[in-house]
Design an enzyme around this catalytic site. Structure first.
Site, PDB file in Angstrom:
ATOM      1  N   SER A 108       0.858  -1.180   0.000  1.00 35.66           N
ATOM      2  CA  SER A 108       0.000   0.000   0.000  1.00 35.66           C
ATOM      3  C   SER A 108       0.895   1.231   0.000  1.00 35.66           C
ATOM      4  O   SER A 108       1.529   1.546   1.012  1.00 35.66           O
ATOM      5  CB  SER A 108      -0.901  -0.005   1.237  1.00 35.66           C
ATOM      6  N   HIS A 162      -1.013  -1.132  -4.545  1.00 33.10           N
ATOM      7  CA  HIS A 162      -2.337  -0.799  -4.018  1.00 33.10           C
ATOM      8  C   HIS A 162      -2.367   0.704  -3.737  1.00 33.10           C
ATOM      9  O   HIS A 162      -1.603   1.207  -2.919  1.00 33.10           O
ATOM     10  CB  HIS A 162      -2.588  -1.603  -2.739  1.00 33.10           C
ATOM     11  N   ASP A 210      -4.589   3.881  -2.492  1.00 30.48           N
ATOM     12  CA  ASP A 210      -5.776   4.281  -1.733  1.00 30.48           C
ATOM     13  C   ASP A 210      -6.222   5.685  -2.121  1.00 30.48           C
ATOM     14  O   ASP A 210      -5.495   6.661  -1.902  1.00 30.48           O
ATOM     15  CB  ASP A 210      -5.484   4.245  -0.234  1.00 30.48           C
ATOM     16  N   MET A 237      -8.966   8.512  -1.309  1.00 28.16           N
ATOM     17  CA  MET A 237      -9.946   8.945  -0.310  1.00 28.16           C
ATOM     18  C   MET A 237     -10.414  10.353  -0.631  1.00 28.16           C
ATOM     19  O   MET A 237      -9.599  11.210  -0.989  1.00 28.16           O
ATOM     20  CB  MET A 237      -9.329   8.907   1.091  1.00 28.16           C
ATOM     21  N   HIS A 245      -8.019   1.455  -4.856  1.00 26.79           N
ATOM     22  CA  HIS A 245      -9.011   1.266  -3.784  1.00 26.79           C
ATOM     23  C   HIS A 245      -9.752   2.583  -3.613  1.00 26.79           C
ATOM     24  O   HIS A 245      -9.271   3.504  -2.972  1.00 26.79           O
ATOM     25  CB  HIS A 245      -8.308   0.841  -2.491  1.00 26.79           C
ATOM     26  N   MET A 248     -12.052   4.716  -2.049  1.00 25.78           N
ATOM     27  CA  MET A 248     -12.820   5.045  -0.846  1.00 25.78           C
ATOM     28  C   MET A 248     -13.473   6.406  -1.052  1.00 25.78           C
ATOM     29  O   MET A 248     -13.097   7.412  -0.441  1.00 25.78           O
ATOM     30  CB  MET A 248     -11.909   5.007   0.382  1.00 25.78           C
ATOM     31  N   MET A 274     -12.252  -5.808   3.981  1.00 19.36           N
ATOM     32  CA  MET A 274     -11.478  -4.907   4.834  1.00 19.36           C
ATOM     33  C   MET A 274     -11.290  -5.531   6.212  1.00 19.36           C
ATOM     34  O   MET A 274     -12.241  -6.016   6.828  1.00 19.36           O
ATOM     35  CB  MET A 274     -12.186  -3.556   4.971  1.00 19.36           C
ATOM     36  N   ASP A 307      -7.116  -6.243   3.431  1.00 21.86           N
ATOM     37  CA  ASP A 307      -6.441  -4.954   3.547  1.00 21.86           C
ATOM     38  C   ASP A 307      -6.666  -4.409   4.944  1.00 21.86           C
ATOM     39  O   ASP A 307      -7.799  -4.187   5.358  1.00 21.86           O
ATOM     40  CB  ASP A 307      -7.008  -3.992   2.492  1.00 21.86           C
ATOM     41  N   GLY A 339      -3.800  -3.892   8.513  1.00 21.53           N
ATOM     42  CA  GLY A 339      -3.108  -4.578   9.601  1.00 21.53           C
ATOM     43  C   GLY A 339      -2.494  -5.903   9.230  1.00 21.53           C
ATOM     44  O   GLY A 339      -2.241  -6.744  10.104  1.00 21.53           O
TER      45      GLY A 339
END
Length: 270
Positions: free
Chosen positions: A52, A77, A79, A81, A112, A114, A183, A217, A219
């Site tokens: 990520s 990956h 992200d 947002m 991804h 979001m 998730m 995805d 932790g």
């Protein structure tokens, strides 16, 4: 020495006896080979590790992407947002376009999304060089139309669910998508603790849709990868566990090995 007719008959009978059992096993062996080929072809998914990049040094994002690919990453990956679907804001398609120019055409960009209006960004992301458009089921009222639009734009389709969304809500669309994202943290923030209670969702999806790519995805790292792999996840997003490591190559290799071994075990158990 010349053999008599009787001796020739004995030799022939002995040869027939030796050859016939082996010949009788041939269909069985061929069937086993067919069975093995069938198992390998039905197991269509493979282990893939996607760092990520939001966990990297954002002041040199291009070189960080190159570094991750050189360390053995299978995909990247990204992200996105928008400050609405999740509280944070990251980047949009102009950044993706710049990254594509920087790293070339080979790296696979898994977006991804979001965002609260995923329909709005399909064409811009496709034009920017995205390979897969992963949207949240919770963000749209018409997943079918969105899936169709993404495919028509030339991208693969990913469908994500938050921890509070049941996997049964994703199921009606599973045969139309390329990847399901479960998730394992609440989307929008890094550094959260891995939610092990999401693993039954992964297991259910793997049992119901054996060839589907299933991504986790949040932790995920060396301490939690075994749980993900055993549940059936094959696409692994990992942020700081990979990028902040002193040896990202070894971490990526470890994650991939654990997942690959779990896939192999599942194949043998079938």
């Amino acid at each position: 020495m010349l053999l008599s007719l009787k001796n020739l008959w004995i030799v022939k009978r002995a040869a027939d006896f030796l050859i016939r059992p082996q010949a009788s096993k041939l269909p069985e062996i061929q069937q086993k080979k067919k069975s093995l080929h069938a198992n390998s072809s039905s197991m269509a998914y493979s282990a893939k590790i996607g760092p990520s990049i939001l966990s990297s040094d954002l002041s040199c994002l291009g070189s960080e992407c190159v570094r991750m690919m050189e360390c053995g990453a299978d995909y990247l990956h990204l992200d996105v947002m928008d400050g609405h679907f999740v509280p944070n804001i990251t980047f949009g398609h102009p950044m993706v376009e710049c990254l594509r120019k920087c790293v070339g055409q080979d790296p696979f960009f898994d977006m991804h999304m979001m965002v609260s209006r995923p329909e709005q960004w399909v064409k811009p992301m496709a034009a920017a060089g995205a390979n897969q458009y992963t949207f949240h089921l919770e963000a749209t009222t018409n997943p079918g139309n969105l899936i169709k639009e993404i495919k028509e734009s030339g991208m693969k389709v990913g469908l994500a669910i938050k921890p509070g969304t049941t996997v049964e809500e994703l199921a009606p669309w599973a045969n139309q998508i390329d990847m399901a994202l479960v998730m394992t943290v609440e989307p929008g923030f890094g550094g959260q603790k891995f939610m092990e209670d999401m693993m039954p969702k992964v297991s259910w999806l793997r049992n119901q849709f054996p060839s589907l790519d299933i991504e986790v995805d949040g932790g995920v790292g060396p301490d939690t990868i075994h749980k993900c792999a055993e549940a059936g996840a094959n696409m692994i997003v990992s942020g700081s566990a990979v990028i902040a490591s002193d040896d990202p190559r070894s971490v990526i290799a470890l994650l991939r090995t654990v997942v690959a071994e779990a896939i192999q075990k599942r194949s043998l158990d079938r």
